[in-house]
Motif scaffolding. Sequence first.
Motif, PDB file in Angstrom:
ATOM      1  N   ALA A   1     125.651  26.162   1.502  1.00  0.00           N
ATOM      2  CA  ALA A   1     124.224  25.957   1.240  1.00  0.00           C
ATOM      3  C   ALA A   1     123.677  27.105   0.390  1.00  0.00           C
ATOM      4  N   ARG A   2     122.672  26.788  -0.380  1.00  0.00           N
ATOM      5  CA  ARG A   2     122.115  27.794  -1.287  1.00  0.00           C
ATOM      6  C   ARG A   2     121.475  28.966  -0.559  1.00  0.00           C
ATOM      7  N   HIS A   3     120.896  28.724   0.618  1.00  0.00           N
ATOM      8  CA  HIS A   3     120.284  29.850   1.314  1.00  0.00           C
ATOM      9  C   HIS A   3     121.345  30.862   1.748  1.00  0.00           C
ATOM     10  N   THR A   4     122.573  30.406   1.967  1.00  0.00           N
ATOM     11  CA  THR A   4     123.673  31.313   2.290  1.00  0.00           C
ATOM     12  C   THR A   4     124.007  32.181   1.080  1.00  0.00           C
ATOM     13  N   GLN A   5     123.987  31.570  -0.106  1.00  0.00           N
ATOM     14  CA  GLN A   5     124.219  32.333  -1.335  1.00  0.00           C
ATOM     15  C   GLN A   5     123.092  33.341  -1.553  1.00  0.00           C
ATOM     16  N   LEU A   6     121.862  32.933  -1.271  1.00  0.00           N
ATOM     17  CA  LEU A   6     120.722  33.833  -1.415  1.00  0.00           C
ATOM     18  C   LEU A   6     120.860  35.018  -0.468  1.00  0.00           C
ATOM     19  N   LEU A   7     121.231  34.752   0.759  1.00  0.00           N
ATOM     20  CA  LEU A   7     121.407  35.816   1.742  1.00  0.00           C
ATOM     21  C   LEU A   7     122.483  36.801   1.288  1.00  0.00           C
ATOM     22  N   ALA A   8     123.582  36.299   0.744  1.00  0.00           N
ATOM     23  CA  ALA A   8     124.656  37.166   0.246  1.00  0.00           C
ATOM     24  C   ALA A   8     124.162  38.011  -0.923  1.00  0.00           C
ATOM     25  N   LEU A   9     123.374  37.411  -1.812  1.00  0.00           N
ATOM     26  CA  LEU A   9     122.824  38.150  -2.947  1.00  0.00           C
ATOM     27  C   LEU A   9     121.889  39.259  -2.472  1.00  0.00           C
ATOM     28  N   ILE A  10     121.039  38.944  -1.527  1.00  0.00           N
ATOM     29  CA  ILE A  10     120.101  39.947  -0.998  1.00  0.00           C
ATOM     30  C   ILE A  10     120.859  41.099  -0.351  1.00  0.00           C
ATOM     31  N   LYS A  11     121.923  40.775   0.366  1.00  0.00           N
ATOM     32  CA  LYS A  11     122.715  41.833   1.012  1.00  0.00           C
ATOM     33  C   LYS A  11     123.378  42.733  -0.017  1.00  0.00           C
ATOM     34  N   SER A  12     123.861  42.154  -1.115  1.00  0.00           N
ATOM     35  CA  SER A  12     124.543  42.961  -2.128  1.00  0.00           C
ATOM     36  C   SER A  12     123.567  43.636  -3.095  1.00  0.00           C
ATOM     37  N   GLU A  13     122.429  43.020  -3.338  1.00  0.00           N
ATOM     38  CA  GLU A  13     121.410  43.548  -4.265  1.00  0.00           C
ATOM     39  C   GLU A  13     120.027  43.396  -3.649  1.00  0.00           C
ATOM     40  N   PRO A  14     119.664  44.248  -2.698  1.00  0.00           N
ATOM     41  CA  PRO A  14     118.395  44.101  -1.973  1.00  0.00           C
ATOM     42  C   PRO A  14     117.147  44.069  -2.862  1.00  0.00           C
ATOM     43  N   LYS A  15     117.189  44.727  -4.000  1.00  0.00           N
ATOM     44  CA  LYS A  15     116.013  44.763  -4.874  1.00  0.00           C
ATOM     45  C   LYS A  15     115.749  43.417  -5.553  1.00  0.00           C
ATOM     46  N   THR A  16     116.694  42.500  -5.449  1.00  0.00           N
ATOM     47  CA  THR A  16     116.557  41.183  -6.060  1.00  0.00           C
ATOM     48  C   THR A  16     115.274  40.487  -5.632  1.00  0.00           C
ATOM     49  N   ILE A  17     114.874  40.656  -4.384  1.00  0.00           N
ATOM     50  CA  ILE A  17     113.690  39.953  -3.892  1.00  0.00           C
ATOM     51  C   ILE A  17     112.406  40.423  -4.557  1.00  0.00           C
ATOM     52  N   HIS A  18     112.454  41.547  -5.247  1.00  0.00           N
ATOM     53  CA  HIS A  18     111.256  42.089  -5.895  1.00  0.00           C
ATOM     54  C   HIS A  18     111.179  41.758  -7.389  1.00  0.00           C
ATOM     55  N   ALA A  19     112.187  41.069  -7.922  1.00  0.00           N
ATOM     56  CA  ALA A  19     112.188  40.720  -9.350  1.00  0.00           C
ATOM     57  C   ALA A  19     111.059  39.743  -9.651  1.00  0.00           C
ATOM     58  N   ARG A  20     110.435  39.916 -10.815  1.00  0.00           N
ATOM     59  CA  ARG A  20     109.326  39.057 -11.225  1.00  0.00           C
ATOM     60  C   ARG A  20     109.502  38.615 -12.667  1.00  0.00           C
ATOM     61  N   SER A  21     108.971  37.445 -12.968  1.00  0.00           N
ATOM     62  CA  SER A  21     108.951  36.960 -14.351  1.00  0.00           C
ATOM     63  C   SER A  21     107.692  37.493 -15.034  1.00  0.00           C
ATOM     64  N   ALA A  22     107.503  37.147 -16.288  1.00  0.00           N
ATOM     65  CA  ALA A  22     106.363  37.654 -17.064  1.00  0.00           C
ATOM     66  C   ALA A  22     105.016  37.271 -16.464  1.00  0.00           C
ATOM     67  N   ASP A  23     104.947  36.133 -15.767  1.00  0.00           N
ATOM     68  CA  ASP A  23     103.672  35.721 -15.170  1.00  0.00           C
ATOM     69  C   ASP A  23     103.431  36.353 -13.805  1.00  0.00           C
ATOM     70  N   GLY A  24     104.342  37.195 -13.378  1.00  0.00           N
ATOM     71  CA  GLY A  24     104.185  37.906 -12.114  1.00  0.00           C
ATOM     72  C   GLY A  24     104.749  37.171 -10.915  1.00  0.00           C
ATOM     73  N   ARG A  25     105.316  36.009 -11.150  1.00  0.00           N
ATOM     74  CA  ARG A  25     105.890  35.240 -10.051  1.00  0.00           C
ATOM     75  C   ARG A  25     107.358  35.592  -9.872  1.00  0.00           C
ATOM     76  N   GLY A  26     107.802  35.404  -8.652  1.00  0.00           N
ATOM     77  CA  GLY A  26     109.193  35.689  -8.344  1.00  0.00           C
ATOM     78  C   GLY A  26     109.784  34.616  -7.460  1.00  0.00           C
ATOM     79  N   ILE A  27     110.848  34.968  -6.820  1.00  0.00           N
ATOM     80  CA  ILE A  27     111.641  34.008  -6.067  1.00  0.00           C
ATOM     81  C   ILE A  27     110.857  33.323  -4.949  1.00  0.00           C
ATOM     82  N   LEU A  28     109.933  34.027  -4.310  1.00  0.00           N
ATOM     83  CA  LEU A  28     109.177  33.408  -3.221  1.00  0.00           C
ATOM     84  C   LEU A  28     108.249  32.312  -3.753  1.00  0.00           C
ATOM     85  N   TRP A  29     107.650  32.534  -4.914  1.00  0.00           N
ATOM     86  CA  TRP A  29     106.809  31.491  -5.525  1.00  0.00           C
ATOM     87  C   TRP A  29     107.644  30.234  -5.763  1.00  0.00           C
ATOM     88  N   TRP A  30     108.842  30.419  -6.308  1.00  0.00           N
ATOM     89  CA  TRP A  30     109.700  29.284  -6.648  1.00  0.00           C
ATOM     90  C   TRP A  30     110.198  28.569  -5.395  1.00  0.00           C
TER      91      TRP A  30
END
Length: 75
Positions: A1-30
């Motif tokens: 499942a994709r949430h498992t991949q997301l969890l693995a990404l967060i564990k390996s790159e914790p700052k990923t959750i703070h990434a934003r696009s030019a409009d200021g939105r990030g992964i939580l918005w999506w």
Amino acid sequence: ARHTQLLALIKSEPKTIHARSADGRGILWWAYEFGRDDMISVLIEAGIDTKTTDRHGNKPISMQETRRRLMENEI
């Protein structure tokens, strides 16, 4: 499942959750926009800021309401 991949990404790159696009939105918005409750839970557990806003002042949860209105109009 994709949430498992997301969890693995967060564990390996914790700052990923703070990434934003030019409009200021990030992964939580999506995650809200696409109705991914599983990913929303993972992100909240990882400590993502749920009260932050994009450049228009919208919070991530506002995407949930936008999605609901769009779906109502498609019916």
